[in-house]
Scaffold this motif. Structure first.
Motif, mmCIF file in Angstrom:
data_model
loop_
_atom_site.group_PDB
_atom_site.id
_atom_site.type_symbol
_atom_site.label_atom_id
_atom_site.label_comp_id
_atom_site.label_asym_id
_atom_site.label_seq_id
_atom_site.Cartn_x
_atom_site.Cartn_y
_atom_site.Cartn_z
ATOM 1 N N TYR A 180 -4.009 33.023 -6.789
ATOM 2 C CA TYR A 180 -4.132 33.825 -8.005
ATOM 3 C C TYR A 180 -5.440 34.616 -8.102
ATOM 4 N N ARG A 181 -6.457 34.270 -7.295
ATOM 5 C CA ARG A 181 -7.721 34.999 -7.301
ATOM 6 C C ARG A 181 -8.144 35.310 -5.866
ATOM 7 N N PRO A 182 -7.320 36.032 -5.134
ATOM 8 C CA PRO A 182 -7.620 36.251 -3.710
ATOM 9 C C PRO A 182 -8.944 36.970 -3.467
ATOM 10 N N ARG A 183 -9.399 37.795 -4.413
ATOM 11 C CA ARG A 183 -10.669 38.512 -4.212
ATOM 12 C C ARG A 183 -11.856 37.558 -4.246
ATOM 13 N N GLU A 184 -11.769 36.499 -5.042
ATOM 14 C CA GLU A 184 -12.873 35.546 -5.153
ATOM 15 C C GLU A 184 -12.678 34.313 -4.277
ATOM 16 N N ALA A 185 -11.478 34.128 -3.741
ATOM 17 C CA ALA A 185 -11.160 32.892 -3.033
ATOM 18 C C ALA A 185 -12.030 32.677 -1.802
ATOM 19 N N ALA A 186 -12.295 33.737 -1.055
ATOM 20 C CA ALA A 186 -13.066 33.590 0.181
ATOM 21 C C ALA A 186 -14.474 33.087 -0.105
ATOM 22 N N SER A 187 -15.145 33.659 -1.110
ATOM 23 C CA SER A 187 -16.514 33.235 -1.414
ATOM 24 C C SER A 187 -16.530 31.802 -1.931
ATOM 25 N N ALA A 188 -15.527 31.410 -2.732
ATOM 26 C CA ALA A 188 -15.467 30.032 -3.226
ATOM 27 C C ALA A 188 -15.262 29.059 -2.078
ATOM 28 N N THR A 189 -14.374 29.417 -1.148
ATOM 29 C CA THR A 189 -14.083 28.530 -0.026
ATOM 30 C C THR A 189 -15.266 28.411 0.922
ATOM 31 N N VAL A 190 -15.909 29.527 1.211
ATOM 32 C CA VAL A 190 -17.079 29.498 2.103
ATOM 33 C C VAL A 190 -18.206 28.689 1.476
ATOM 34 N N ALA A 191 -18.461 28.902 0.184
ATOM 35 C CA ALA A 191 -19.516 28.150 -0.501
ATOM 36 C C ALA A 191 -19.201 26.659 -0.504
ATOM 37 N N PHE A 192 -17.935 26.321 -0.733
ATOM 38 C CA PHE A 192 -17.517 24.916 -0.710
ATOM 39 C C PHE A 192 -17.743 24.312 0.674
ATOM 40 N N ALA A 193 -17.328 25.035 1.722
ATOM 41 C CA ALA A 193 -17.459 24.522 3.087
ATOM 42 C C ALA A 193 -18.923 24.379 3.496
ATOM 43 N N LEU A 194 -19.745 25.373 3.172
ATOM 44 C CA LEU A 194 -21.163 25.316 3.558
ATOM 45 C C LEU A 194 -21.895 24.193 2.817
ATOM 46 N N THR A 195 -21.610 24.060 1.518
ATOM 47 C CA THR A 195 -22.245 22.983 0.748
ATOM 48 C C THR A 195 -21.799 21.625 1.265
ATOM 49 N N GLY A 196 -20.504 21.507 1.568
ATOM 50 C CA GLY A 196 -19.999 20.244 2.105
ATOM 51 C C GLY A 196 -20.615 19.911 3.450
ATOM 52 N N ALA A 197 -20.727 20.920 4.321
ATOM 53 C CA ALA A 197 -21.319 20.686 5.637
ATOM 54 C C ALA A 197 -22.784 20.296 5.522
ATOM 55 N N ALA A 198 -23.519 20.976 4.636
ATOM 56 C CA ALA A 198 -24.939 20.659 4.451
ATOM 57 C C ALA A 198 -25.112 19.251 3.904
ATOM 58 N N GLY A 199 -24.277 18.879 2.929
ATOM 59 C CA GLY A 199 -24.358 17.536 2.365
ATOM 60 C C GLY A 199 -24.009 16.464 3.377
ATOM 61 N N ALA A 200 -22.953 16.704 4.165
ATOM 62 C CA ALA A 200 -22.562 15.732 5.187
ATOM 63 C C ALA A 200 -23.650 15.571 6.240
ATOM 64 N N ALA A 201 -24.270 16.691 6.610
ATOM 65 C CA ALA A 201 -25.359 16.634 7.590
ATOM 66 C C ALA A 201 -26.552 15.861 7.033
ATOM 67 N N ALA A 202 -26.855 16.060 5.744
ATOM 68 C CA ALA A 202 -27.976 15.353 5.124
ATOM 69 C C ALA A 202 -27.704 13.850 5.066
ATOM 70 N N ILE A 203 -26.473 13.464 4.725
ATOM 71 C CA ILE A 203 -26.121 12.046 4.681
ATOM 72 C C ILE A 203 -26.248 11.415 6.068
ATOM 73 N N THR A 204 -25.765 12.123 7.085
ATOM 74 C CA THR A 204 -25.839 11.609 8.456
ATOM 75 C C THR A 204 -27.277 11.514 8.926
ATOM 76 N N ALA A 205 -28.087 12.501 8.574
ATOM 77 C CA ALA A 205 -29.500 12.474 8.980
ATOM 78 C C ALA A 205 -30.240 11.318 8.321
ATOM 79 N N ALA A 206 -29.874 10.997 7.085
ATOM 80 C CA ALA A 206 -30.578 9.940 6.347
ATOM 81 C C ALA A 206 -30.108 8.542 6.727
ATOM 82 N N TRP A 207 -28.793 8.379 6.946
ATOM 83 C CA TRP A 207 -28.257 7.031 7.149
ATOM 84 C C TRP A 207 -27.432 6.877 8.435
ATOM 85 N N GLY A 208 -27.352 7.909 9.242
ATOM 86 C CA GLY A 208 -26.567 7.815 10.471
ATOM 87 C C GLY A 208 -25.075 7.870 10.187
ATOM 88 N N LEU A 209 -24.283 7.243 11.039
ATOM 89 C CA LEU A 209 -22.828 7.272 10.901
ATOM 90 C C LEU A 209 -22.299 6.165 9.988
#
Length: 262
Positions: A180-209
């Motif tokens: 329903y919002r294809p013009r905004e969908a790409a930026s929302a998805t990219v922001a979600f993926a980048l934030t998720g990747a950064a958070g997952a990397a931070a968790i792994t760096a702090a506590w390992g696997l």
């Protein structure tokens, strides 16, 4: 008012009545006293399994670092989570045109929600997850540019670091945006993926696997048809009234309801 009365009653207790609240407090106490937030599993007892991401624990540790006792810190951060969620609901409702009594009534209905009310005032984490999810939906729904949608994607991702099951409504929100919002969908998805990747990397760096063993391997468990049926009756059946109302609204005005994330 209902939430305030309930929270006031809890303040008179030296421990929270809910089992999960006590478990979360034990995890926090062990971490604060020098142990690992996600201890290695299968090496030696005690085998503490923390089924949740660290975001809310980090907030509680920050408050406790100011000299606030651990239980009070957990309760305070939980209360702030309720304020954040109520604020997100109020902002979304107001942006959709609700004012006065309608706006107050919409926010006030949160007091009639058992999951919201019961977690309030206790050492819980889920209110921050709900706050991030509601805000993410609201920002994407009201976005007039790619920036607003991107902030929505960030909010959806941060909710997952409060409680990982928020990934399910996040996927629903992103799927809705692509439809329903294809013009905004790409930026929302990219922001979600980048934030998720950064958070997952931070968790792994702090506590390992180890966090992923706690949150995935030891949380998902083994599938059971009987348990699925029990969970369905416990958690889905109580929503029958609202589901029937939604179905009726959809049948009355299919186009409007299908395109409305609220």
């Amino acid at each position: 008012m209902v939430a305030l009365v309930w929270s006031g009653l809890l303040l008179s207790l030296s421990v929270d009545p809910d089992y999960t609240a006590g478990e979360l407090r034990d995890h926090f106490q062990a971490w604060r006293e020098g142990g690992a937030l996600y201890p290695a599993l299968g090496i030696a007892p005690p085998l503490r399994v923390l089924n949740y991401p660290p975001l809310v624990f980090l907030l509680i540790r920050g408050v406790a670092g100011l000299g606030v006792p651990p239980l009070a810190a957990g309760r305070l951060v939980d209360a702030l989570g309720l304020v954040a969620m109520a604020g997100a609901v109020a902002w979304w409702a107001r942006a959709r045109g609700a004012h006065g009594a309608v706006l107050a009534g919409t926010v006030g209905l949160l007091g009639a929600s058992f999951p919201v009310l019961y977690g309030t005032g206790q050492f819980h984490i889920e209110l921050w997850g709900a706050a991030g999810t509601v805000l993410g939906f609201a920002l994407i729904d009201r976005a007039s540019s790619w920036r607003g949608a991107a902030f929505g994607g960030v909010a959806l991702a941060l909710a997952c670091f409060a409680k990982q099951t928020q990934a399910v409504p996040a996927i629903v929100a992103l799927a809705w945006s692509w439809w329903y919002r294809p013009r905004e969908a790409a930026s929302a998805t990219v922001a979600f993926a980048l934030t998720g990747a950064a958070g997952a990397a931070a968790i792994t760096a702090a506590w390992g696997l180890e966090p992923w063993r706690h949150m995935v391997t030891y949380t998902v468990g083994t599938f059971s048809g009987a348990n699925l049926a029990e969970q369905f009756v416990s958690h889905v059946a109580p929503w029958a009234t609202l589901l029937a109302f939604t179905a009726s609204a959809w049948w009355t005005d299919r186009t409007l309801v299908k395109s409305d994330p609220a």
